[in-house]
Design an enzyme around this catalytic site. Structure first.
Site, PDB file in Angstrom:
ATOM      1  N   PHE A   1     -24.681  40.486  19.640  1.00  0.00           N
ATOM      2  CA  PHE A   1     -23.862  41.682  19.424  1.00  0.00           C
ATOM      3  C   PHE A   1     -24.731  42.944  19.401  1.00  0.00           C
ATOM      4  O   PHE A   1     -24.456  43.883  18.645  1.00  0.00           O
ATOM      5  CB  PHE A   1     -23.042  41.584  18.127  1.00  0.00           C
ATOM      6  CG  PHE A   1     -22.248  40.327  17.982  1.00  0.00           C
ATOM      7  CD1 PHE A   1     -21.605  39.755  19.068  1.00  0.00           C
ATOM      8  CD2 PHE A   1     -22.136  39.691  16.751  1.00  0.00           C
ATOM      9  CE1 PHE A   1     -20.858  38.588  18.933  1.00  0.00           C
ATOM     10  CE2 PHE A   1     -21.400  38.523  16.602  1.00  0.00           C
ATOM     11  CZ  PHE A   1     -20.767  37.973  17.700  1.00  0.00           C
TER      12      PHE A   1
ATOM     13  N   GLU B   1     -25.945  54.229   8.761  1.00  0.00           N
ATOM     14  CA  GLU B   1     -25.133  53.597   9.804  1.00  0.00           C
ATOM     15  C   GLU B   1     -23.674  53.517   9.394  1.00  0.00           C
ATOM     16  O   GLU B   1     -22.765  53.788  10.191  1.00  0.00           O
ATOM     17  CB  GLU B   1     -25.659  52.201  10.117  1.00  0.00           C
ATOM     18  CG  GLU B   1     -24.855  51.494  11.194  1.00  0.00           C
ATOM     19  CD  GLU B   1     -25.348  50.078  11.491  1.00  0.00           C
ATOM     20  OE1 GLU B   1     -24.671  49.363  12.258  1.00  0.00           O
ATOM     21  OE2 GLU B   1     -26.400  49.686  10.954  1.00  0.00           O
TER      22      GLU B   1
ATOM     23  N   LEU C   1       4.202  55.873  18.784  1.00  0.00           N
ATOM     24  CA  LEU C   1       4.890  57.147  19.019  1.00  0.00           C
ATOM     25  C   LEU C   1       4.994  57.480  20.500  1.00  0.00           C
ATOM     26  O   LEU C   1       5.880  58.237  20.917  1.00  0.00           O
ATOM     27  CB  LEU C   1       4.162  58.273  18.277  1.00  0.00           C
ATOM     28  CG  LEU C   1       4.264  58.242  16.748  1.00  0.00           C
ATOM     29  CD1 LEU C   1       3.354  59.276  16.127  1.00  0.00           C
ATOM     30  CD2 LEU C   1       5.704  58.455  16.288  1.00  0.00           C
TER      31      LEU C   1
ATOM     32  N   GLY D   1       5.682  55.226  22.680  1.00  0.00           N
ATOM     33  CA  GLY D   1       6.597  54.259  23.265  1.00  0.00           C
ATOM     34  C   GLY D   1       5.907  53.432  24.341  1.00  0.00           C
ATOM     35  O   GLY D   1       4.754  53.046  24.216  1.00  0.00           O
TER      36      GLY D   1
ATOM     37  N   GLY E   1     -21.569  45.693   9.400  1.00  0.00           N
ATOM     38  CA  GLY E   1     -21.164  45.130   8.115  1.00  0.00           C
ATOM     39  C   GLY E   1     -19.654  45.049   8.048  1.00  0.00           C
ATOM     40  O   GLY E   1     -18.969  46.074   8.095  1.00  0.00           O
TER      41      GLY E   1
END
Length: 388
Positions: free
Chosen positions: A158, A243, A338, A340, A365
Site C-alpha cells: 500500500f 500525516e 442530491l 440523482g 492509521g
C-alpha cells in the site's frame, strides 16, 4: 479569507497555486486517472515553482513557510478532484521528505532532499507490511548489519509512489528480537539490486501508483541509516501526527468541494417548475452538510496552528482524521444523492470523489486504531512525547 489563520500573503499563494493547477494539472487529470501514471514533467514543474519546498529550510532549497501554506496546498489539490494525484504529491513532500528533513544528516539532505525539493527525485515512505497493517511494531522486514552495509529483506504494501519513485524511506528491524526499539529507518535507492515493485489495482486514487515492494538481500550503505539506529518507531510515531492532520485537512477540503458542487448543480437543475435549491428538504440537507464541513475545518485550522507553534498534537490530530474522514465520506455520499442519476455518472465528479474519499478512514492509521489511541490518552491518561 479567515484572517485568524490566513494572511494576505497566504491568499496570494492560494490564488497563484489555484491558477497553476488549472493550467498545468487539470488538463491531464483524466489521462492520469486512466493510465495510473503521473507524467514526470509535472513533478519538475511543482519543483520549479517551489511547491515541494514549503516546509524545507532555505539551506536545502526550500521556502521554510508556516503550515498554513501546506493547508492551502492540500485544500486546492483536493478541489481538482483527483485524490490519487493529490496523494502522490503530498506523500512525496510530507511523508518521504518529512523524514529527510527531520532525521537526515547534511550529506543525506544534499543527496536526496535538495533534488526532492526541485522535483528531480521522487520519494515514498515504506512502513506498512502485508501481514502487519496498522501494527507498525509487528513489522517483519529486517536490516541486519554486515560490515559497512545493512542487508534488507522483507516486503511493504500500500505504498503511495511505490512503483515510480526514485528512492524509498524504509522502516526495518535492525534488532528483530526487540519489538519497538529494534526498528530503524533507511534511505534505499530504487536502483539497488534486489528491490522490486508490483503495482496494485485500487477502488480509487487511480492516478497514483500504489505498490507492493519486495526487498531481497538489498545492500544498504551504512551511511544511508536515517537518524539513530533503533529510533525508527518513535520517528514514525512522531510524524504520524502531521500525516493524520494532513488527512483531516484533505477530508474537509474534498467535502467542501462536494457541497459547493452540489449547490451549483441544484441552482441549475429544475424540477416541478423550480430549481432544486428551492426545495426545503434539499436546502436543509445542504445546511446540515455545510455545518459539518465548517466544524471540521475550523477544528483542523486550530490544530494546524498549535502544531505550527511546536505543540505535539497526537491526540488532536488523531481526532481530526477520525472525524473529518468520516464526515467527508458521509457528506460526499449525500452530495452524490442530491445529483440523482447524474451523481452515478463518471462524467460528473461525485463518483470519483466518493471512491477517492473512502480511503480516508483507512490510510495513515485506520479509524479503529485511532479510536484506541484516543482512548488510551483520554481514559488511561497515556502521554506521548516527540522523539526529536
Amino acid at each position: 479569507m479567515n484572517s485568524m489563520y490566513f494572511t494576505e500573503e497566504h491568499e496570494f499563494f492560494r490564488a497563484s497555486f489555484k491558477e497553476f493547477l488549472q493550467k498545468e494539472v487539470v488538463p491531464h487529470i483524466d489521462k492520469w486517472e486512466e493510465t495510473g501514471t503521473i507524467e514526470r514533467f509535472i513533478w519538475k514543474k511543482f519543483g520549479d515553482m517551489g511547491y515541494f519546498g514549503l516546509s524545507t529550510p532555505e539551506e536545502y532549497g526550500g521556502l521554510d513557510l508556516d503550515l498554513f501554506y501546506t493547508v492551502i496546498f492540500l485544500e486546492e489539490m483536493q478541489k481538482i478532484n483527483s485524490g490519487g494525484f493529490a496523494a502522490a504529491m503530498w506523500a512525496h513532500e510530507y511523508l518521504a521528505m518529512t523524514h529527510l528533513n527531520k532525521e537526515g544528516n547534511h550529506q543525506q539532505k544534499e543527496k536526496y532532499l535538495v533534488p526532492s525539493v526541485l522535483g528531480d527525485k521522487i520519494g515514498c515512505l515504506c512502513i506498512t507490511e502485508p501481514f502487519g497493517g496498522s501494527d507498525v511494531a509487528g513489522m517483519r522486514s529486517t536490516a541486519i548489519k554486515s560490515g559497512d552495509t545493512y542487508i534488507l529483506n522483507g516486503s511493504k504494501t500500500f505504498i503511495t509512489n511505490g512503483v515510480y519513485s526514485d528512492y524509498l524511506i524504509v522502516a526495518a528491524k535492525t534488532n528483530p528480537s526487540d519489538k519497538y526499539k529494534g526498528i530503524s529507518m533507511f534511505i534505499v535507492d530504487r536502483s539497488s539490486k534486489g528491490v522490486s515493485a508490483t503495482k496494485l489495482k485500487k477502488l480509487g486514487w487511480n492516478a497514483s501508483d500504489t505498490g507492493e515492494i519486495a526487498f531481497d538481500n538489498v545492500e544498504i550503505p551504512a551511511e544511508n541509516l536515517l537518524g539513530e539506529e533503533g529510533k525508527g518507531f518513535p520517528y514514525i510515531m512522531q510524524h504520524f501526527a502531521l500525516e493524520r492532520l494532513l488527512m483531516g485537512v484533505n477530508a474537509h477540503a474534498r467535502a467542501e468541494y462536494a457541497v459547493d458542487y452540489a449547490i451549483k448543480y441544484m441552482e441549475e437543475r429544475v424540477a416541478f417548475g423550480k430549481s432544486l435549491d428551492k426545495f426545503q428538504a434539499l436546502r436543509h440537507k445542504i445546511a446540515e452538510m455545510a455545518s459539518r464541513v465548517d466544524m471540521c475545518r475550523e477544528y483542523n485550522y486550530s490544530i494546524t496552528k498549535r502544531l505550527d507553534q511546536g505543540a505535539y498534537v497526537v491526540k488532536e490530530a488523531s481526532m481530526s482524521k477520525l472525524l473529518s474522514t468520516k464526515m467527508a465520506d458521509e457528506v460526499i455520499y449525500d452530495a452524490l444523492q442530491l445529483l440523482g442519476g447524474y451523481g452515478y455518472m463518471e462524467e460528473y465528479p461525485m463518483a470519483r470523489l466518493l471512491r477517492d474519499s473512502r480511503l480516508g478512514p483507512i490510510g495513515g492509521g485506520t479509524s479503529e486504531i485511532l479510536k484506541e489511541i484516543i482512548a488510551k490518552m483520554v481514559i488511561d491518561k497515556k502521554e506521548y512525547k516527540p522523539a526529536t
